[in-house]
Design a protein around this motif. Sequence first.
Motif, PDB file in Angstrom:
ATOM      1  N   LEU A 220       5.462  10.439  25.494  1.00  0.00           N
ATOM      2  CA  LEU A 220       5.556  11.537  24.529  1.00  0.00           C
ATOM      3  C   LEU A 220       5.984  12.834  25.199  1.00  0.00           C
ATOM      4  N   ALA A 221       5.415  13.089  26.376  1.00  0.00           N
ATOM      5  CA  ALA A 221       5.781  14.304  27.116  1.00  0.00           C
ATOM      6  C   ALA A 221       7.259  14.278  27.484  1.00  0.00           C
TER       7      ALA A 221
ATOM      8  N   TYR B 139      15.230  16.904  14.877  1.00  0.00           N
ATOM      9  CA  TYR B 139      14.658  15.744  14.197  1.00  0.00           C
ATOM     10  C   TYR B 139      13.791  14.907  15.144  1.00  0.00           C
ATOM     11  N   ALA B 140      14.139  14.899  16.433  1.00  0.00           N
ATOM     12  CA  ALA B 140      13.303  14.198  17.417  1.00  0.00           C
ATOM     13  C   ALA B 140      11.928  14.851  17.517  1.00  0.00           C
ATOM     14  N   LEU B 141      11.895  16.174  17.457  1.00  0.00           N
ATOM     15  CA  LEU B 141      10.609  16.877  17.469  1.00  0.00           C
ATOM     16  C   LEU B 141       9.789  16.535  16.230  1.00  0.00           C
ATOM     17  N   GLY B 142      10.465  16.405  15.094  1.00  0.00           N
ATOM     18  CA  GLY B 142       9.762  16.017  13.879  1.00  0.00           C
ATOM     19  C   GLY B 142       9.143  14.630  13.993  1.00  0.00           C
TER      20      GLY B 142
ATOM     21  N   ALA C   1      -1.734  15.525  17.736  1.00  0.00           N
ATOM     22  CA  ALA C   1      -2.040  16.567  18.716  1.00  0.00           C
ATOM     23  C   ALA C   1      -0.821  17.437  19.011  1.00  0.00           C
ATOM     24  N   HIS C   2       0.386  16.894  18.791  1.00  0.00           N
ATOM     25  CA  HIS C   2       1.608  17.647  19.088  1.00  0.00           C
ATOM     26  C   HIS C   2       2.094  18.486  17.906  1.00  0.00           C
ATOM     27  N   ARG C   3       1.492  18.314  16.721  1.00  0.00           N
ATOM     28  CA  ARG C   3       2.017  18.994  15.534  1.00  0.00           C
ATOM     29  C   ARG C   3       2.004  20.513  15.648  1.00  0.00           C
ATOM     30  N   PRO C   4       0.884  21.131  16.077  1.00  0.00           N
ATOM     31  CA  PRO C   4       0.931  22.597  16.203  1.00  0.00           C
ATOM     32  C   PRO C   4       2.002  23.066  17.186  1.00  0.00           C
ATOM     33  N   THR C   5       2.152  22.347  18.301  1.00  0.00           N
ATOM     34  CA  THR C   5       3.154  22.737  19.301  1.00  0.00           C
ATOM     35  C   THR C   5       4.557  22.614  18.738  1.00  0.00           C
TER      36      THR C   5
END
Length: 319
Positions: free
Chosen positions: A68-69, A92-95, A103-107
């Motif tokens: 994920l990182a 779109y990759a970030l989405g 855990a990654h949604r706020p970031t």
Amino acid sequence: MIIRRAVAGHPAAGRRCPNCRRTRRRARNWAQLGALVTSLVTVVALVFTSLSLHETRRQVDATMTAQLAERFTKAVDQTGHDKPHVRLGGIYALGTIAQDSAAHRPTVGRVLSAYVRRHREVEPGGCVPDVQRGPIDVVAALDTALVVGASHAIDLARSCLDGVELPAAGLHCANLTGTSLRIADLRGADLGEARLANARLDVDNPPDDPHPFGANLSRANLAQARLGGADLSHADLTGADLTGADLADADLTGANLTGARLAGAQLVGADLTGANLTDAHLTGANVRKAVFAGTDRAAVLRRGAVEENHRSTPSRCPR
């Protein structure tokens, strides 16, 4: 008769085996010991299996975290590419990452918000009049930021969002301070506790237009929203929920507040010249120093409005 006497007179006749009881006891002890050893072996095997599964799970989690990182880093790098289609792919990759990892949604929300702010920043002279939502990658970043479901991480302060079409958008606790949302469509949007201080939601029509209109916020949730100093002139706030909203010094000239819920709202110093307050709920609304040109202040007070000192309520949004 002779045979019976012989058997009866045998030396072992009628005498019990002296070692039989001891032998049976020993056999029983060995059986119990064997069962105990078997149980211990089973317990040890279960513990070992559990530890092995835990270690395997830990390794899988570590691998997924690393992947994920790596995906996140690559996607962020793509958003800075000079080719629009590569930037679009990164957005779109970030989405997708936000969907895969809560855990990654706020970031992800913060990264995409920063992308919009960088590409659609309010200039000193305001927004470019002939540009509405902006390039396709900016539109995608805005839409994706709202879809990921981390509204409290949405920071679009001082962004040019004139003409955006975001009906029913989730903007609860979002930071829209100083944002330009002129003639935006935010019907039914959730803007509860959002920060909209000094935002522009005003008219974008020629001065001589007999029917000016501003942003469409009909039926929007603006409960506890921070709208101090916001320009809402001629905005459509029909049926909007403005319960407890801070509208101090806001410009509500010509705004349509028909059926709006303003209970407990702070309207201190607000300009309500020409505003339509038909069927508006004003119980506990603070109208101290508010301007009601064309509206009977006494009638507003009879409907439950009050005149008292301005009391701001603390925000419950995570920061």
